[in-house]
Design an enzyme around this catalytic site. Structure first.
Site, PDB file in Angstrom:
ATOM      1  N   HIS A   1       5.803 -27.629   9.573  1.00  0.00           N
ATOM      2  CA  HIS A   1       6.981 -28.162   9.217  1.00  0.00           C
ATOM      3  C   HIS A   1       7.356 -29.480   9.443  1.00  0.00           C
ATOM      4  O   HIS A   1       7.686 -30.236   8.515  1.00  0.00           O
ATOM      5  CB  HIS A   1       8.151 -27.191   9.475  1.00  0.00           C
ATOM      6  CG  HIS A   1       8.154 -25.803   9.445  1.00  0.00           C
ATOM      7  ND1 HIS A   1       7.937 -25.426   8.045  1.00  0.00           N
ATOM      8  CD2 HIS A   1       8.105 -24.814  10.207  1.00  0.00           C
ATOM      9  CE1 HIS A   1       7.915 -23.927   8.279  1.00  0.00           C
ATOM     10  NE2 HIS A   1       8.080 -23.618   9.334  1.00  0.00           N
TER      11      HIS A   1
ATOM     12  N   LYS B   1      15.183 -26.894   2.363  1.00  0.00           N
ATOM     13  CA  LYS B   1      16.596 -27.210   2.669  1.00  0.00           C
ATOM     14  C   LYS B   1      17.112 -28.530   2.277  1.00  0.00           C
ATOM     15  O   LYS B   1      16.430 -29.548   2.073  1.00  0.00           O
ATOM     16  CB  LYS B   1      16.259 -27.405   4.485  1.00  0.00           C
ATOM     17  CG  LYS B   1      15.748 -25.913   5.115  1.00  0.00           C
ATOM     18  CD  LYS B   1      15.918 -26.159   6.387  1.00  0.00           C
ATOM     19  CE  LYS B   1      15.331 -25.093   7.157  1.00  0.00           C
ATOM     20  NZ  LYS B   1      16.130 -23.964   7.270  1.00  0.00           N
TER      21      LYS B   1
ATOM     22  N   LYS C   1      10.598 -23.109  22.405  1.00  0.00           N
ATOM     23  CA  LYS C   1      11.293 -21.862  22.261  1.00  0.00           C
ATOM     24  C   LYS C   1      12.072 -22.135  23.601  1.00  0.00           C
ATOM     25  O   LYS C   1      11.817 -22.657  24.589  1.00  0.00           O
ATOM     26  CB  LYS C   1      10.579 -20.547  22.386  1.00  0.00           C
ATOM     27  CG  LYS C   1       9.263 -20.706  21.441  1.00  0.00           C
ATOM     28  CD  LYS C   1       9.897 -19.409  20.119  1.00  0.00           C
ATOM     29  CE  LYS C   1       8.899 -19.726  19.047  1.00  0.00           C
ATOM     30  NZ  LYS C   1       9.737 -19.221  17.982  1.00  0.00           N
TER      31      LYS C   1
ATOM     32  N   GLU D   1      14.925 -24.295  19.752  1.00  0.00           N
ATOM     33  CA  GLU D   1      15.664 -23.297  19.742  1.00  0.00           C
ATOM     34  C   GLU D   1      15.776 -22.628  20.828  1.00  0.00           C
ATOM     35  O   GLU D   1      15.095 -22.614  21.889  1.00  0.00           O
ATOM     36  CB  GLU D   1      15.131 -22.135  18.507  1.00  0.00           C
ATOM     37  CG  GLU D   1      13.830 -21.544  18.937  1.00  0.00           C
ATOM     38  CD  GLU D   1      13.172 -20.826  17.697  1.00  0.00           C
ATOM     39  OE1 GLU D   1      13.950 -20.039  16.895  1.00  0.00           O
ATOM     40  OE2 GLU D   1      11.937 -20.559  17.616  1.00  0.00           O
TER      41      GLU D   1
ATOM     42  N   ARG E   1       0.850  -1.266   0.053  1.00  0.00           N
ATOM     43  CA  ARG E   1       0.220  -0.061  -0.173  1.00  0.00           C
ATOM     44  C   ARG E   1       0.728   1.313   0.031  1.00  0.00           C
ATOM     45  O   ARG E   1       0.523   2.261  -0.509  1.00  0.00           O
ATOM     46  CB  ARG E   1      -1.001  -0.138   1.315  1.00  0.00           C
ATOM     47  CG  ARG E   1      -2.172  -1.054   1.004  1.00  0.00           C
ATOM     48  CD  ARG E   1      -2.694  -1.314   2.397  1.00  0.00           C
ATOM     49  NE  ARG E   1      -1.658  -1.667   3.491  1.00  0.00           N
ATOM     50  CZ  ARG E   1      -1.982  -1.785   4.637  1.00  0.00           C
ATOM     51  NH1 ARG E   1      -3.062  -1.764   5.142  1.00  0.00           N
ATOM     52  NH2 ARG E   1      -0.984  -2.278   5.606  1.00  0.00           N
TER      53      ARG E   1
ATOM     54  N   LYS F   1       2.837 -19.771   4.650  1.00  0.00           N
ATOM     55  CA  LYS F   1       2.290 -20.126   5.886  1.00  0.00           C
ATOM     56  C   LYS F   1       1.945 -19.152   7.000  1.00  0.00           C
ATOM     57  O   LYS F   1       2.442 -17.760   6.645  1.00  0.00           O
ATOM     58  CB  LYS F   1       3.122 -21.076   6.833  1.00  0.00           C
ATOM     59  CG  LYS F   1       4.370 -20.553   7.438  1.00  0.00           C
ATOM     60  CD  LYS F   1       5.339 -21.337   8.325  1.00  0.00           C
ATOM     61  CE  LYS F   1       5.319 -20.916   9.783  1.00  0.00           C
ATOM     62  NZ  LYS F   1       6.041 -21.387  10.508  1.00  0.00           N
TER      63      LYS F   1
ATOM     64  N   HIS G   1       9.006 -23.567   3.676  1.00  0.00           N
ATOM     65  CA  HIS G   1      10.633 -23.308   3.366  1.00  0.00           C
ATOM     66  C   HIS G   1      11.688 -24.649   3.870  1.00  0.00           C
ATOM     67  O   HIS G   1      12.692 -24.622   3.315  1.00  0.00           O
ATOM     68  CB  HIS G   1      11.087 -22.000   3.689  1.00  0.00           C
ATOM     69  CG  HIS G   1      11.372 -21.869   5.270  1.00  0.00           C
ATOM     70  ND1 HIS G   1      10.158 -21.282   5.981  1.00  0.00           N
ATOM     71  CD2 HIS G   1      12.093 -22.093   5.954  1.00  0.00           C
ATOM     72  CE1 HIS G   1      10.365 -21.201   7.317  1.00  0.00           C
ATOM     73  NE2 HIS G   1      11.550 -21.565   7.448  1.00  0.00           N
TER      74      HIS G   1
END
Ligand code: NAP
Length: 503
Positions: free
Chosen positions: A254, A196, A350, A230, A47, A162, A192
């Site tokens: 994933h 890989k 996480k 992670e 926009r 996604k 994605h």
């Protein structure tokens, strides 16, 4: 491999993070290796008003930061194919101007009427943009024939980011909207992770070798773990994350895709149709989790307070008393001949002890123990184990039992390792680049089919809907940042006589 077709890549959401940080750097890298079509244009749509030059300058700064290497001259050459179009993609008014711009590209740059639409906007806009594309007649059955040169076929394809839906119903609704406008063969649901290298290498590992396939089944494999964890918390994405959670963000998308590559039957050939047909069968074979089994098949968690971050539940942007999971571990069974009785465990979180994405294939012990009483360095025979690490390192490790040199006889577990980066001496490409090229070539092998997405949602819904109330209550701060998650997840494995691969 067939060259990608000439085309215009129309990116809706041009001002956004994904475009600047991933898509444009990936295209720049693809240009550097000569993978882009000769006749190619990028048209970014958002926009806010800006000129082609202003957008190119923004992107140049981002490419310098995010591409593997920077060459000002190469960028200047590539930037000539990048253009900007200001408009609100949710409003019909914009599309006549957009169409005019696209026609001009066809005339001046030989892009042949081929359009690759990329929805890099928030998911709330997906259906509305697809509908506007149809209303503006940018895709119609009849328009599959190029308006410039009627002897040559043109195509219009769409890539959807996604999240693909928020639950089973919304995913089905989005699929219906897409299906009204595009053929399934023109719909590219991107993940994605599938770009890989190591995920694709799974096909080669399984089907270009003879030693794995005969033992790739419930007779020899005890269980499989698919982990993506992670070390960082949710950062400043709290608003997004609190309405999403770890299962939607990682497992439904994933990790179930990785599962499909591990669990599928050998395809008849390495074609998109054959690979997808087998992946669909694998995902559809997942046994539905009943409300009664949710509590024994799933553990959810939320990280507590750390030295430099508040507990998840106390972060600004997180709803008071939120029960959104920052950690999830679930067990799924696959009801087919290959996998009957061999569970698959999925885990994501996480603020965990380590950053790592991997597949662990744990084999069963030998049928008979010929070495009772023989000392083992680990105290007991650990069993063969294949670890396929996807990130941060791309490597495959096979553990087996070995005699320790010397006397008396003793046994130790040793590991054979194939390090892709070292072995081949090439850096892995950013996943988005090869996936975009595949879409320009019309290759859907690494994109998800409608049924895969809906079956994936069906598999995780019991861990998200009201059936999950028992495992969702009292999850606040049930694991410490930097740990391997809630104790209940270890207990779930221990009940099955197994343990997580926490190495
Ligand atoms: N960022 C990532 O790493 C990542 C990874 C995986 C998936 N995704 C998905 O990719 C999509 C985009 O993510 P993002 O992080 O790039 O989001 P973002 O930073 O919020 O960018 C979206 C862009 O869309 C534009 N936009 C919003 N409404 C619009 C409209 N009506 N018409 C035209 N443009 C509009 C906005 O620019 P204007 O204000 O100028 O219109 C905005 O900059 C999301 O669905 C996300 O879930 C992102």
């Amino acid at each position: 491999m067939r060259k990608p077709d000439p085309c215009v890549l129309v990116i809706f959401g041009a001002s956004g993070d994904l475009t600047a940080r991933k898509l444009i750097p990936a295209l720049y890298e693809m240009r550097a290796i000569g993978a882009l079509p000769e006749h190619f244009k990028v048209l970014g749509v958002s926009r806010r008003e800006k000129t082609d030059d202003a957008w190119r300058a923004e992107l140049a700064a981002s490419v310098q930061q995010h591409a593997k290497r920077w060459d000002a001259e190469r960028w200047a050459e590539f930037a000539k194919c990048i253009h900007y179009f200001a408009g609100d993609a949710a409003q019909t008014a914009m599309y006549s101007g957009l169409e005019e711009r696209l026609r001009k590209f066809d005339e001046e740059s030989n892009t042949h009427g081929n359009r690759l639409f990329y929805l890099s906007v928030g998911p709330e806009l997906y259906e509305s943009i697809v509908q506007r594309i149809e209303d503006a007649a940018l895709v119609t059955e009849g328009k599959r024939w190029c308006s410039i040169n009627s002897s040559e076929r043109s195509w219009q394809r769409i890539i959807i980011e996604k999240p693909f839906g928020h639950d089973e119903q919304s995913a089905a609704s989005l699929n219906r909207t897409l299906g009204r406008v595009f053929e399934e063969e023109d719909i590219y649901r991107i993940d994605h992770y599938l770009g890989k290298e190591v995920v694709q290498a799974m096909l080669v590992l399984r089907f270009a070798n003879t030693i794995f396939e005969p033992v790739w089944n419930h007779r020899y494999i005890d269980h499989v773990q698919v982990t993506a964890v992670e070390t960082v918390g949710v950062g400043n994405r709290t608003a997004f994350f609190d309405s999403t959670g770890a299962i939607r963000d990682m497992i439904q998308s994933h990790l179930l895709q990785i599962f499909a590559f591990v669990a599928m039957e050998p395809p008849t050939a390495i074609t998109a149709e054959d690979i997808r047909a087998e992946k669909i069968k694998a995902v559809r074979a997942i046994r539905p989790t009943t409300p009664e089994t949710v509590a024994t098949h799933g553990v959810l968690g939320q990280y507590g307070k750390s030295a430099d971050e508040d507990a998840y539940v106390d972060l600004p942007g997180v709803a008071k008393g939120s029960t959104t999971e920052t950690y999830a571990a679930i067990k799924l069974h696959v009801d087919n001949w290959r996998w009957a009785g061999t569970p698959f465990y999925f885990r994501t979180g996480k603020h965990m002890a380590k950053k790592c994405t991997e597949i662990v294939v744990q084999f069963k012990p030998p049928a008979a123990n010929l070495f009772p009483g023989i000392p083992h360095q680990s105290g007991k025979v650990l069993g063969n184990r294949l670890v396929i690490e996807i990130a941060p390192f791309q490597q495959t490790r096979l553990r087996f039992e070995s005699k320790v040199p010397g006397t008396p006889l003793s046994i130790a577990s040793v590991e054979m390792q194939a390090d892709f980066d070292k072995q081949f001496g090439v850096e892995a490409l950013e996943a988005y680049g090869p996936l975009l090229i595949d879409a320009m070539r019309g290759d859907q092998s690494l994109y998800k089919h409608r049924i895969e997405v809906e079956s994936g949602w069906a598999a995780v819904m019991p861990f998200l809907d009201s059936s999950s109330a028992t495992i969702r209550k009292s999850i606040a701060s049930n694991y410490a940042p930097g740990s391997w998650g809630p104790a209940a997840a270890d207990e779930m494995m221990a009940r099955d006589g197994r343990a997580w691969h926490n190495e």
